[in-house]
Design a protein around this motif. Structure first.
Motif, PDB file in Angstrom:
ATOM      1  N   MET A 143      38.159  37.649  50.507  1.00 62.20           N
ATOM      2  CA  MET A 143      36.917  37.710  49.516  1.00 62.20           C
ATOM      3  C   MET A 143      36.243  39.399  49.901  1.00 62.20           C
ATOM      4  SD  MET A 143      36.622  35.531  47.650  1.00 62.20           S
ATOM      5  CE  MET A 143      35.162  35.508  47.113  1.00 62.20           C
ATOM      6  N   TYR A 144      36.268  39.552  51.064  1.00 57.64           N
ATOM      7  CA  TYR A 144      35.746  40.859  51.276  1.00 57.64           C
ATOM      8  C   TYR A 144      36.468  42.086  50.909  1.00 57.64           C
ATOM      9  CZ  TYR A 144      33.622  44.760  53.842  1.00 57.64           C
ATOM     10  OH  TYR A 144      32.709  45.963  54.393  1.00 57.64           O
ATOM     11  N   VAL A 145      37.693  42.020  51.157  1.00 59.12           N
ATOM     12  CA  VAL A 145      38.826  42.920  50.699  1.00 59.12           C
ATOM     13  C   VAL A 145      38.875  42.872  49.039  1.00 59.12           C
ATOM     14  CG1 VAL A 145      41.540  43.275  50.438  1.00 59.12           C
ATOM     15  CG2 VAL A 145      40.437  42.550  52.614  1.00 59.12           C
ATOM     16  N   ALA A 146      38.702  41.868  48.353  1.00 59.82           N
ATOM     17  CA  ALA A 146      38.805  41.745  46.914  1.00 59.82           C
ATOM     18  C   ALA A 146      37.640  42.550  46.376  1.00 59.82           C
ATOM     19  CB  ALA A 146      38.687  40.188  46.671  1.00 59.82           C
ATOM     20  N   VAL A 147      36.297  42.312  46.920  1.00 61.84           N
ATOM     21  CA  VAL A 147      35.306  42.933  46.272  1.00 61.84           C
ATOM     22  C   VAL A 147      35.289  44.627  46.668  1.00 61.84           C
ATOM     23  CG1 VAL A 147      32.837  43.346  46.501  1.00 61.84           C
ATOM     24  CG2 VAL A 147      33.686  41.116  46.828  1.00 61.84           C
ATOM     25  N   LEU A 148      35.789  44.900  47.913  1.00 62.84           N
ATOM     26  CA  LEU A 148      36.239  46.463  48.180  1.00 62.84           C
ATOM     27  C   LEU A 148      37.175  46.955  47.046  1.00 62.84           C
ATOM     28  CD1 LEU A 148      36.164  46.253  51.949  1.00 62.84           C
ATOM     29  CD2 LEU A 148      34.285  46.846  50.430  1.00 62.84           C
ATOM     30  N   SER A 149      38.033  45.970  46.590  1.00 63.60           N
ATOM     31  CA  SER A 149      39.193  46.467  45.661  1.00 63.60           C
ATOM     32  C   SER A 149      38.506  46.891  44.292  1.00 63.60           C
ATOM     33  CB  SER A 149      40.145  45.571  45.671  1.00 63.60           C
ATOM     34  OG  SER A 149      40.917  45.466  46.921  1.00 63.60           O
ATOM     35  N   LEU A 367      50.536  33.434  38.266  1.00 64.77           N
ATOM     36  CA  LEU A 367      49.445  34.376  37.543  1.00 64.77           C
ATOM     37  C   LEU A 367      49.622  35.808  38.132  1.00 64.77           C
ATOM     38  CD1 LEU A 367      46.659  31.698  38.389  1.00 64.77           C
ATOM     39  CD2 LEU A 367      47.516  32.394  35.982  1.00 64.77           C
ATOM     40  N   ILE A 368      50.024  36.064  39.448  1.00 64.01           N
ATOM     41  CA  ILE A 368      49.949  37.511  39.716  1.00 64.01           C
ATOM     42  C   ILE A 368      50.759  38.337  38.858  1.00 64.01           C
ATOM     43  CG2 ILE A 368      50.613  39.011  41.651  1.00 64.01           C
ATOM     44  CD1 ILE A 368      49.598  37.075  43.600  1.00 64.01           C
ATOM     45  N   GLU A 369      52.082  37.593  38.555  1.00 64.29           N
ATOM     46  CA  GLU A 369      53.055  38.169  37.869  1.00 64.29           C
ATOM     47  C   GLU A 369      52.564  38.520  36.492  1.00 64.29           C
ATOM     48  OE1 GLU A 369      56.438  35.447  37.956  1.00 64.29           O
ATOM     49  OE2 GLU A 369      56.950  35.927  39.930  1.00 64.29           O
ATOM     50  N   SER A 370      51.724  37.460  35.719  1.00 61.96           N
ATOM     51  CA  SER A 370      51.377  37.770  34.490  1.00 61.96           C
ATOM     52  C   SER A 370      50.294  38.718  34.333  1.00 61.96           C
ATOM     53  CB  SER A 370      50.728  36.242  33.786  1.00 61.96           C
ATOM     54  OG  SER A 370      51.596  35.277  33.862  1.00 61.96           O
ATOM     55  N   ALA A 371      49.241  38.794  35.616  1.00 58.80           N
ATOM     56  CA  ALA A 371      48.380  39.751  35.461  1.00 58.80           C
ATOM     57  C   ALA A 371      49.047  41.179  35.660  1.00 58.80           C
ATOM     58  CB  ALA A 371      47.504  39.382  36.852  1.00 58.80           C
ATOM     59  N   GLU A 372      50.098  41.459  36.572  1.00 56.17           N
ATOM     60  CA  GLU A 372      50.644  42.472  36.646  1.00 56.17           C
ATOM     61  C   GLU A 372      51.211  43.062  35.490  1.00 56.17           C
ATOM     62  OE1 GLU A 372      53.240  41.734  39.838  1.00 56.17           O
ATOM     63  OE2 GLU A 372      51.905  42.407  41.240  1.00 56.17           O
ATOM     64  N   LYS A 373      51.728  42.220  34.526  1.00 57.10           N
ATOM     65  CA  LYS A 373      52.467  42.668  33.277  1.00 57.10           C
ATOM     66  C   LYS A 373      51.257  42.976  32.425  1.00 57.10           C
ATOM     67  CE  LYS A 373      55.117  40.857  29.653  1.00 57.10           C
ATOM     68  NZ  LYS A 373      55.905  39.969  28.900  1.00 57.10           N
ATOM     69  N   ALA A 374      50.221  42.214  32.369  1.00 62.46           N
ATOM     70  CA  ALA A 374      49.030  42.680  31.483  1.00 62.46           C
ATOM     71  C   ALA A 374      48.329  43.906  31.961  1.00 62.46           C
ATOM     72  CB  ALA A 374      48.218  41.691  31.434  1.00 62.46           C
ATOM     73  N   PHE A 375      48.226  44.157  33.165  1.00 65.39           N
ATOM     74  CA  PHE A 375      47.798  45.700  33.678  1.00 65.39           C
ATOM     75  C   PHE A 375      48.662  46.708  33.389  1.00 65.39           C
ATOM     76  CE2 PHE A 375      47.483  48.607  37.215  1.00 65.39           C
ATOM     77  CZ  PHE A 375      46.308  49.038  37.083  1.00 65.39           C
ATOM     78  N   SER A 376      49.943  46.617  33.643  1.00 72.01           N
ATOM     79  CA  SER A 376      51.144  47.513  33.404  1.00 72.01           C
ATOM     80  C   SER A 376      50.792  48.072  31.846  1.00 72.01           C
ATOM     81  CB  SER A 376      52.315  46.978  33.543  1.00 72.01           C
ATOM     82  OG  SER A 376      53.235  48.002  33.368  1.00 72.01           O
ATOM     83  N   GLU A 377      50.739  46.982  31.098  1.00 69.04           N
ATOM     84  CA  GLU A 377      50.524  47.277  29.455  1.00 69.04           C
ATOM     85  C   GLU A 377      49.293  48.053  29.258  1.00 69.04           C
ATOM     86  OE1 GLU A 377      51.170  43.442  27.694  1.00 69.04           O
ATOM     87  OE2 GLU A 377      53.366  43.579  28.049  1.00 69.04           O
ATOM     88  N   LEU A 413      43.806  41.180  37.657  1.00 69.82           N
ATOM     89  CA  LEU A 413      44.643  41.407  38.659  1.00 69.82           C
ATOM     90  C   LEU A 413      44.322  41.037  40.226  1.00 69.82           C
ATOM     91  CD1 LEU A 413      47.745  41.808  39.409  1.00 69.82           C
ATOM     92  CD2 LEU A 413      47.129  44.294  39.426  1.00 69.82           C
ATOM     93  N   ILE A 414      43.014  41.672  40.508  1.00 63.60           N
ATOM     94  CA  ILE A 414      42.555  41.493  41.659  1.00 63.60           C
ATOM     95  C   ILE A 414      42.274  40.085  41.806  1.00 63.60           C
ATOM     96  CG2 ILE A 414      40.552  42.069  42.966  1.00 63.60           C
ATOM     97  CD1 ILE A 414      40.533  44.842  41.765  1.00 63.60           C
ATOM     98  N   GLU A 415      41.456  39.438  41.046  1.00 63.86           N
ATOM     99  CA  GLU A 415      41.408  37.959  41.096  1.00 63.86           C
ATOM    100  C   GLU A 415      42.445  37.117  41.264  1.00 63.86           C
ATOM    101  OE1 GLU A 415      38.664  37.080  37.801  1.00 63.86           O
ATOM    102  OE2 GLU A 415      37.097  38.221  38.169  1.00 63.86           O
ATOM    103  N   ALA A 416      43.615  37.468  40.451  1.00 59.32           N
ATOM    104  CA  ALA A 416      44.901  36.536  40.861  1.00 59.32           C
ATOM    105  C   ALA A 416      45.311  36.758  41.875  1.00 59.32           C
ATOM    106  CB  ALA A 416      45.814  37.152  39.712  1.00 59.32           C
ATOM    107  N   LYS A 417      45.184  37.893  42.650  1.00 61.25           N
ATOM    108  CA  LYS A 417      45.925  38.151  43.916  1.00 61.25           C
ATOM    109  C   LYS A 417      45.132  37.449  45.025  1.00 61.25           C
ATOM    110  CE  LYS A 417      48.435  42.432  43.103  1.00 61.25           C
ATOM    111  NZ  LYS A 417      48.761  43.796  43.331  1.00 61.25           N
TER     112      LYS A 417
END
Length: 435
Positions: A143-149, A367-377, A413-417
């Motif tokens: 959770m700490y890593v996620a907020v820093l991200s 969900l990560i795969e979907s989020a990565e695709k959406a972020f790439s687009e 993407l961060i939330e999915a990971k």
């Protein structure tokens, strides 16, 4: 010269601050949490107590040796039959006894087996506590890593906006755009600064939570050495709940109830014991008047002293207790049935929980795969919008919308990971495999 000296000391201060930062890996955090957690200490103390209980149970096989002693002073002297008085001033009594159980209806054997079950229960409780501590530490770390991200993401977003602001400001000064466009970019920057402050506050709260879990000072700066990109792998097949400590505890509870029945039965079986001892007493005086050869009575005093060994074998046989033993045994057997029913109920709940956790774990990777695709687009769209805007082929509104979509997809993407990490922890905890 003074300014240079001041800047030099500022740099030294910043270097000191950085040197005090605590760089921690996930493994470091989990080890620190296990060492400092109060529940872990309590669970370990219970293991130590169970070991002592087992040691106490073993002593029941061994003979018990007891000693006793005393002194008496009685006044006035009691009168006995006739003209005899007993003087008990300074009478002493001493001795020791050895008691060895020979047959106790199985009580000692079953008590030792029950103590062994107690040891197993304490160890399973320790293992369950260990996994809970690890799960809490790992979740707090991610959770700490996620907020820093997210802070890094917002800073990247802010850099993009700063670039757009500079470009738009220059275009306004050249008369190529309006003040409204500059104002819109400034408004977006203000909103982003607000989000950045929120994220920074959230990061500080997450840091405080992590400090509490790993046992460091709340003022300790922490720098995670791992990121959300590390160790994202495909989940294996469902492991089952056979390794879960809670399942083992329920099984041990049934085993303990069975020994409880045997312990109750032993109370209504014959018991045989051997007792050996040595006793001594002395300085007990008897005073009387004794008739002499001349027919007169003369005072006579005799002192009684004794010491010797004594041995005895005892047999206790319960004969009739109005059905007390039968009722107690029946009650204890009902406790076994209740424990078995509780085990089946909890097994079903644990299996359901584990299957749900496994489903969330596998879904998390999708969900990560979907989020990565959406972020790439979104990244491609933003790059295209940025290029077209600089060439006057796209409006500011379209560019800001593209940035907003980029920010939203990056956040997703961060939330999915992060959720994938948490789902993985929940799954491993639900099947008893969290390390």
């Amino acid at each position: 010269m003074k300014i240079k000296i001041f800047l030099f000391f500022c740099l030294l201060l910043l270097a000191d601050v950085d040197s005090y930062s605590l760089e921690l890996s996930l493994k470091d955090c989990k080890e620190m949490a296990l060492q400092t957690d109060e529940d872990m200490r309590i669970a370990q103390n219970r293991v130590n107590q169970s070991n002592l209980d087992k040691g106490v149970a073993k002593t029941a096989y061994l003979p018990k040796i007891d000693g006793m002693g005393g002194a008496f002073y009685l006044t006035p002297d009691p009168s006995m039959a006739g003209m005899m008085d007993m003087q008990m001033r300074g009478v002493y009594l001493a001795g020791f006894s050895l008691t060895q159980p020979i047959y106790t209806g199985g009580k000692i054997i079953n008590a030792n087996k029950l103590a062994k079950v107690g040891q197993d229960v304490a160890k399973e409780q320790l293992e369950a506590t260990r996994m809970d501590v690890l799960a809490e530490a790992e979740k707090s770390y991610w959770m700490y890593v996620a907020v820093l991200s997210k802070i890094d993401m917002i800073n990247s977003y802010m850099t993009q906006l700063d670039s757009i602001y500079d470009y738009t400001r220059s275009a306004f000064e050249l008369g190529l755009t309006t003040q409204l466009s500059v104002t819109r970019v400034e408004t977006r920057r203000s909103e982003l600064q607000y989000r950045l402050r929120q994220a920074q506050s959230g990061a500080d709260l997450c840091r405080l939570a992590l400090c509490r879990i790993i046992g460091t000072q709340e003022s300790e700066p922490i720098i995670p050495t791992e990121n959300l990109e590390d160790n994202v792998s495909q989940p294996g097949s469902f492991a089952g709940i056979d390794s879960r400590p809670e399942l083992h505890l329920a099984q041990k509870n049934i085993e303990a109830k069975k020994y409880d029945v045997k312990m109750v039965l032993s109370d209504y079986l014959p018991m045989i014991g051997l007792q050996l001892g040595w006793n001594a007493f002395g300085n007990m005086k008897m005073k009387s008047m004794v008739e002499g050869p001349d027919g007169n009575y003369y005072p006579y005093t005799s002192t009684m002293n004794y010491n010797g060994f004594v041995g005895a074998v005892s047999l206790s046989v319960p004969i009739f207790h109005w059905g007390e033993g039968y009722k107690k045994v029946k009650k204890a057997k009902i406790e076994i049935e209740n424990a078995e029913l509780s085990l089946e109920k909890n097994r079903k709940l644990m299996e359901l929980q584990a299957h749900q956790a496994y489903s969330n774990y596998t879904d998390g990777l999708e969900l990560i795969e979907s989020a990565e695709k959406a972020f790439s687009e979104a990244q491609q769209n933003l790059d295209m919008m940025q290029d077209q805007y600089e060439h006057g082929l796209m409006t500011l509104t379209d560019l800001l919308e593209a940035q907003s979509q980029w920010h939203s997809s990056y956040s997703n993407l961060i939330e999915a990971k992060t959720q994938y990490r948490i789902n993985r922890i929940d799954y491993l905890r639900s099947v008893g495999l969290l390390e």
